[in-house]
Design a protein around this motif. Structure first.
Motif, PDB file in Angstrom:
ATOM      1  N   LEU A 293     -45.601  -1.167 -20.687  1.00 19.37           N
ATOM      2  CA  LEU A 293     -44.154  -1.037 -20.839  1.00 19.37           C
ATOM      3  C   LEU A 293     -43.722   0.356 -21.279  1.00 19.37           C
ATOM      4  O   LEU A 293     -42.694   0.867 -20.831  1.00 19.37           O
ATOM      5  CB  LEU A 293     -43.641  -2.061 -21.854  1.00 19.37           C
ATOM      6  N   PHE A 294     -44.494   0.979 -22.196  1.00 25.56           N
ATOM      7  CA  PHE A 294     -44.031   2.193 -22.868  1.00 25.56           C
ATOM      8  C   PHE A 294     -44.834   3.443 -22.529  1.00 25.56           C
ATOM      9  O   PHE A 294     -44.441   4.539 -22.904  1.00 25.56           O
ATOM     10  CB  PHE A 294     -44.076   1.995 -24.392  1.00 25.56           C
ATOM     11  N   HIS A 431     -29.328  -5.253 -21.476  1.00 29.84           N
ATOM     12  CA  HIS A 431     -28.410  -5.965 -20.589  1.00 29.84           C
ATOM     13  C   HIS A 431     -27.390  -5.015 -19.976  1.00 29.84           C
ATOM     14  O   HIS A 431     -27.073  -5.120 -18.781  1.00 29.84           O
ATOM     15  CB  HIS A 431     -27.705  -7.063 -21.380  1.00 29.84           C
ATOM     16  N   VAL A 432     -26.871  -4.097 -20.771  1.00 34.96           N
ATOM     17  CA  VAL A 432     -25.820  -3.190 -20.304  1.00 34.96           C
ATOM     18  C   VAL A 432     -26.328  -2.255 -19.215  1.00 34.96           C
ATOM     19  O   VAL A 432     -25.650  -2.020 -18.205  1.00 34.96           O
ATOM     20  CB  VAL A 432     -25.240  -2.391 -21.496  1.00 34.96           C
ATOM     21  N   ILE A 433     -27.537  -1.707 -19.382  1.00 34.93           N
ATOM     22  CA  ILE A 433     -28.011  -0.716 -18.409  1.00 34.93           C
ATOM     23  C   ILE A 433     -29.028  -1.283 -17.430  1.00 34.93           C
ATOM     24  O   ILE A 433     -29.383  -0.610 -16.457  1.00 34.93           O
ATOM     25  CB  ILE A 433     -28.601   0.528 -19.114  1.00 34.93           C
ATOM     26  N   GLY A 434     -29.493  -2.517 -17.668  1.00 33.27           N
ATOM     27  CA  GLY A 434     -30.430  -3.154 -16.747  1.00 33.27           C
ATOM     28  C   GLY A 434     -31.883  -2.983 -17.172  1.00 33.27           C
ATOM     29  O   GLY A 434     -32.238  -2.000 -17.834  1.00 33.27           O
ATOM     30  N   ASP A 435     -32.716  -3.941 -16.785  1.00 32.97           N
ATOM     31  CA  ASP A 435     -34.124  -3.946 -17.186  1.00 32.97           C
ATOM     32  C   ASP A 435     -34.853  -2.656 -16.822  1.00 32.97           C
ATOM     33  O   ASP A 435     -35.525  -2.043 -17.663  1.00 32.97           O
ATOM     34  CB  ASP A 435     -34.854  -5.123 -16.525  1.00 32.97           C
ATOM     35  N   ASN A 436     -34.757  -2.238 -15.571  1.00 32.83           N
ATOM     36  CA  ASN A 436     -35.511  -1.067 -15.132  1.00 32.83           C
ATOM     37  C   ASN A 436     -35.078   0.189 -15.867  1.00 32.83           C
ATOM     38  O   ASN A 436     -35.909   0.990 -16.309  1.00 32.83           O
ATOM     39  CB  ASN A 436     -35.369  -0.878 -13.618  1.00 32.83           C
ATOM     40  N   ASN A 440     -37.628   2.147 -18.267  1.00 22.90           N
ATOM     41  CA  ASN A 440     -37.906   3.531 -17.867  1.00 22.90           C
ATOM     42  C   ASN A 440     -37.333   4.516 -18.876  1.00 22.90           C
ATOM     43  O   ASN A 440     -37.903   5.587 -19.114  1.00 22.90           O
ATOM     44  CB  ASN A 440     -37.338   3.804 -16.479  1.00 22.90           C
ATOM     45  N   GLY A 441     -36.196   4.145 -19.475  1.00 22.78           N
ATOM     46  CA  GLY A 441     -35.622   4.989 -20.524  1.00 22.78           C
ATOM     47  C   GLY A 441     -36.517   5.068 -21.740  1.00 22.78           C
ATOM     48  O   GLY A 441     -36.658   6.126 -22.363  1.00 22.78           O
ATOM     49  N   LEU A 442     -37.150   3.945 -22.114  1.00 21.47           N
ATOM     50  CA  LEU A 442     -38.091   3.961 -23.233  1.00 21.47           C
ATOM     51  C   LEU A 442     -39.288   4.850 -22.930  1.00 21.47           C
ATOM     52  O   LEU A 442     -39.753   5.620 -23.793  1.00 21.47           O
ATOM     53  CB  LEU A 442     -38.557   2.537 -23.552  1.00 21.47           C
ATOM     54  N   LYS A 443     -39.806   4.755 -21.712  1.00 22.75           N
ATOM     55  CA  LYS A 443     -40.935   5.612 -21.341  1.00 22.75           C
ATOM     56  C   LYS A 443     -40.539   7.093 -21.393  1.00 22.75           C
ATOM     57  O   LYS A 443     -41.303   7.933 -21.897  1.00 22.75           O
ATOM     58  CB  LYS A 443     -41.427   5.256 -19.945  1.00 22.75           C
ATOM     59  N   GLU A 457     -29.206  10.057 -31.532  1.00 21.75           N
ATOM     60  CA  GLU A 457     -28.535  10.737 -30.434  1.00 21.75           C
ATOM     61  C   GLU A 457     -29.523  11.101 -29.333  1.00 21.75           C
ATOM     62  O   GLU A 457     -29.199  11.028 -28.139  1.00 21.75           O
ATOM     63  CB  GLU A 457     -27.810  11.980 -30.943  1.00 21.75           C
ATOM     64  N   GLU A 458     -30.728  11.471 -29.702  1.00 16.88           N
ATOM     65  CA  GLU A 458     -31.735  11.799 -28.692  1.00 16.88           C
ATOM     66  C   GLU A 458     -32.189  10.549 -27.942  1.00 16.88           C
ATOM     67  O   GLU A 458     -32.452  10.596 -26.733  1.00 16.88           O
ATOM     68  CB  GLU A 458     -32.916  12.512 -29.355  1.00 16.88           C
ATOM     69  N   PHE A 459     -32.256   9.424 -28.644  1.00 14.96           N
ATOM     70  CA  PHE A 459     -32.545   8.156 -27.970  1.00 14.96           C
ATOM     71  C   PHE A 459     -31.423   7.806 -26.999  1.00 14.96           C
ATOM     72  O   PHE A 459     -31.670   7.419 -25.846  1.00 14.96           O
ATOM     73  CB  PHE A 459     -32.733   7.056 -29.000  1.00 14.96           C
ATOM     74  N   LYS A 460     -30.181   7.958 -27.446  1.00 16.18           N
ATOM     75  CA  LYS A 460     -29.036   7.674 -26.583  1.00 16.18           C
ATOM     76  C   LYS A 460     -29.061   8.573 -25.342  1.00 16.18           C
ATOM     77  O   LYS A 460     -28.806   8.110 -24.219  1.00 16.18           O
ATOM     78  CB  LYS A 460     -27.732   7.871 -27.354  1.00 16.18           C
ATOM     79  N   ASN A 461     -29.369   9.845 -25.555  1.00 20.89           N
ATOM     80  CA  ASN A 461     -29.414  10.778 -24.425  1.00 20.89           C
ATOM     81  C   ASN A 461     -30.443  10.343 -23.385  1.00 20.89           C
ATOM     82  O   ASN A 461     -30.201  10.437 -22.174  1.00 20.89           O
ATOM     83  CB  ASN A 461     -29.735  12.186 -24.918  1.00 20.89           C
ATOM     84  N   ALA A 462     -31.609   9.866 -23.853  1.00 23.37           N
ATOM     85  CA  ALA A 462     -32.644   9.408 -22.915  1.00 23.37           C
ATOM     86  C   ALA A 462     -32.145   8.230 -22.094  1.00 23.37           C
ATOM     87  O   ALA A 462     -32.400   8.135 -20.882  1.00 23.37           O
ATOM     88  CB  ALA A 462     -33.918   9.047 -23.675  1.00 23.37           C
ATOM     89  N   MET A 463     -31.444   7.317 -22.744  1.00 23.83           N
ATOM     90  CA  MET A 463     -30.921   6.146 -22.047  1.00 23.83           C
ATOM     91  C   MET A 463     -29.777   6.524 -21.102  1.00 23.83           C
ATOM     92  O   MET A 463     -29.641   5.938 -20.015  1.00 23.83           O
ATOM     93  CB  MET A 463     -30.455   5.097 -23.056  1.00 23.83           C
TER      94      MET A 463
END
Length: 642
Positions: A293-294, A431-436, A440-443, A457-463
């Motif tokens: 997953l990660f 749910h808001v941005i979808g599973d993929n 992929n954002g976490l990776k 903020e850096e986490f938000k930017n990745a997403m």
């Protein structure tokens, strides 16, 4: 799913409707489904407390005038001593971060400093509260390296503990999160400055010492002591540098990841070893899942291990989790095993820049408990775990959840808001941005900040980069604001002129924020089967109108449990019989109804207002029904069905 024959019309209520306050219908004792999934005593995995002067969000805003490259900690534990139970020699390799660094300021609390050196020469030092200030041998320019040494001794009042396990055997262990590393070695005691480390610990013979990274050497000493030398070759935050010592049984295992073997070890009290084999049997599968997953396991050149210790919960020390939960041989704490393993990515690989961002690692790790159950047991167990977490959040509305999960007050740093609401924030973001996009954002987030630090903020930017969406609205209400929504919803429908008209109302009753913006799903049942109505709720009072081919027979709010909050179904917020919506029921409403049926007049909103006899269709009988009511000869008007 069948979605044809549905026309969506969305409008905001223009008439203020008096709606009674929504009570939090949450039982004070967990319902059976929560007990079945989480147990009666499900607790925060890491139940610790910061120092009295701790400030979670201060570090990211302060300039740090040096960068620690490596800590080498030579520690001697003497449990038989009354006062000097610890003797330490800390070597700190550092680099100046300013143009002229003359003083090295370290954190050190409660211990006695014997002497200090800079580049192998004695130097002067001073103490000011929990600060140890060393005079450097010259002014160091930015980027220049130097080495400081501190010789010290004493009895740590926190951070490193001398105790006994439940079988009466002596144990020695560290538990420092968030800011108690300074109680057992001099350091820059904040997570923003990661460094390499070595722990060289001497203990009485008969004990093993477990620490981060790889074991370099074991030395049996003439004085009947033994020295263990551990080396961590990946950057590590001070709160993750650890040791656990005692009489252990070691359970060895290994697994293959990316065609390489990963060493697995569980150091437990000998009396618990048989049970530990059972309780930790799924560790390889959990690591495999999170690697998929990660991204690959971050410390594959070293190990993953668990060391039993005397703390009250679990602690995600890098490559070596400290385990204080009971080992019972019944797999009771499997979710916590998953929680602590996930921290090897979320906390250890990517470390929070300061503890104001605590929710980022703990919310993710708590959500990983549910992800493990989704993988291993299926969707129903996943949903059950999330329902259990939600119950705990809703029951903490006057506690930690009443504060934002970002930079909470110190007393709520380990609260349900940070952990359980944090997990729900991750769930809703998925749910808001979808599973993929979420996975992929976490990776991407892990890759961008690997072996370093990150903030919200850096986490938000990745997403945002992964999803292509602006997520300020989501983070502002769920991360930077307190509480949760309290939804009150209702629905009505009727049959008119060959179609079924369905209206849905959503009202949010929380005090703050005034409203949450969120996608809201409904499951609609009719003769064609079940279908989804995917709405976006963006105001405190909002209505949605649909035109259907088939008669609706059921409607379920948030059927897949994607929304955190209280929800209750109520009567539709409109005055029955008031088709003109002027706040009164009078002759004008009869005229409105006549025009609707015979002169192609406009429909009321909701359309079910015209169905005053409540028989699920609008006919001439409704004109008679409303006329009888106005002449005091008939019953009260109704609003359609159900």
């Amino acid at each position: 799913m069948q979605r044809s024959g549905i026309v969506l019309l969305v409008s905001s209520l223009t008439l203020w409707v008096a709606v009674t306050a929504l009570a939090e219908r949450v039982p004070q004792q967990p319902p059976p489904e929560v007990v079945a999934e989480l147990g009666l005593n499900y607790q925060i995995p890491d139940s610790f407390f910061p120092s009295k002067d701790f400030q979670a969000g201060r570090v990211a805003d302060l300039a740090h005038d040096y960068d620690v490259i490596k800590y080498i900690l030579e520690i001697r534990l003497s449990p038989s001593e009354l006062i000097n139970k610890l003797k330490g020699h800390a070597t700190i390799q550092a680099k100046s971060g300013v143009s002229s660094l003359n003083t090295l300021s370290l954190d050190l609390a409660g211990l006695v400093v014997d002497s200090c050196k800079v580049n192998s020469r004695l130097t002067t030092f001073g103490r000011a509260g929990d600060k140890l200030n060393l005079t450097l041998d010259r002014a160091y320019k930015s980027g220049e390296l130097f080495t400081a040494e501190v010789y010290y001794h004493g009895y740590p009042l926190a951070g490193l503990y001398f105790s006994y396990n439940k079988y009466g055997s002596p144990i020695y262990y560290t538990m420092v999160e968030p800011d108690r590393s300074k109680n057992w070695f001099p350091c820059y005691d904040q997570p923003s400055d990661k460094a390499l480390s070595e722990v060289i610990c001497t203990v009485p013979a008969g004990n093993e010492v477990i620490s981060n990274g790889n074991l370099v050497n074991i030395s049996n000493n003439p004085d009947k002591s033994v020295t263990y030398h551990w080396q961590e070759n990946y950057p590590i935050a001070t709160y993750l540098i650890s040791l656990a010592a005692g009489n252990y049984a070691q359970i060895r295992d290994f697994m293959s990841l990316q065609n390489q073997d990963l060493s697995l070890s569980y150091w437990v009290y000998p009396q618990d070893s048989a049970k530990a084999v059972y309780d930790f049997q799924t560790v390889p599968e959990i690591i495999s899942l999170f690697s998929e997953l990660f991204g690959e396991y971050p410390f594959q050149a070293e190990k993953f291990s668990i060391a039993q210790a005397g703390l009250s919960g679990g602690m995600e020390n890098q490559t070596c989790v400290s385990w204080g939960f009971p080992i019972e041989g019944n797999y009771t704490y499997e979710a916590i095993v998953a929680h602590e393993i996930s921290h090897q990515w979320w906390g250890d690989l990517v470390t929070i820049s300061d503890f104001g961002n605590m929710w980022l690692k703990e919310g993710l790790a708590t959500y990983c408990e549910a992800l493990w159950k989704e993988h291993h047991y299926g969707l129903d167990r996943f949903k059950g775990h999330m329902t259990g977490l939600e119950w705990h959040v809703l029951n903490d509305s006057l506690g930690s959840v009443s504060c934002p999960i970002y930079n909470p007050p110190p007393e709520y740093l380990f609260g349900k808001g940070v952990y359980r609401k944090g997990a729900w924030v991750m769930h809703m973001l998925r749910h808001v941005i979808g599973d993929n996009n979420f996975l992929n954002g976490l990776k991407a987030y892990a890759q961008q900040h690997a072996y370093s630090t990150a903030n919200t903020e850096e986490f938000k930017n990745a997403m945002e980069e992964q999803s292509g969406q602006d997520l300020d609205w989501f983070f502002n209400q769920w991360v930077y604001s307190p509480n949760f929504p309290k939804y009150k919803w209702s629905w009505v429908y009727t049959y008119l002129q060959g179609k079924y008209y369905l209206d849905i109302s959503i009202y949010q009753g929380q005090t703050a924020p005034l409203f949450y913006q969120m996608p809201v799903d409904f499951e609609l049942t009719n003769a064609s089967g079940k279908s989804r109505l995917s709405l976006f709720n963006s105001s405190r009072y909002q209505t949605y109108s649909f035109v259907l081919d088939d008669q609706p027979s059921g409607l379920i709010f948030d059927p897949d449990n994607w929304l955190l909050g209280v929800q209750a179904q109520s009567t539709y917020p409109a005055i029955a019989g008031d088709l003109t919506q002027d706040g009164q029921v009078r002759l004008n409403d009869v005229i409105f109804l006549v025009n609707l049926l015979f002169n192609k007049g406009p429909r009321p909103s909701p359309a079910a207002l015209a169905d005053v006899d409540g028989n699920c269709r609008v006919t001439i009988a409704d004109i008679i029904y409303l006329s009888n009511y106005l002449s005091n000869k008939g019953p009260q008007p109704k609003i359609g069905c159900p």
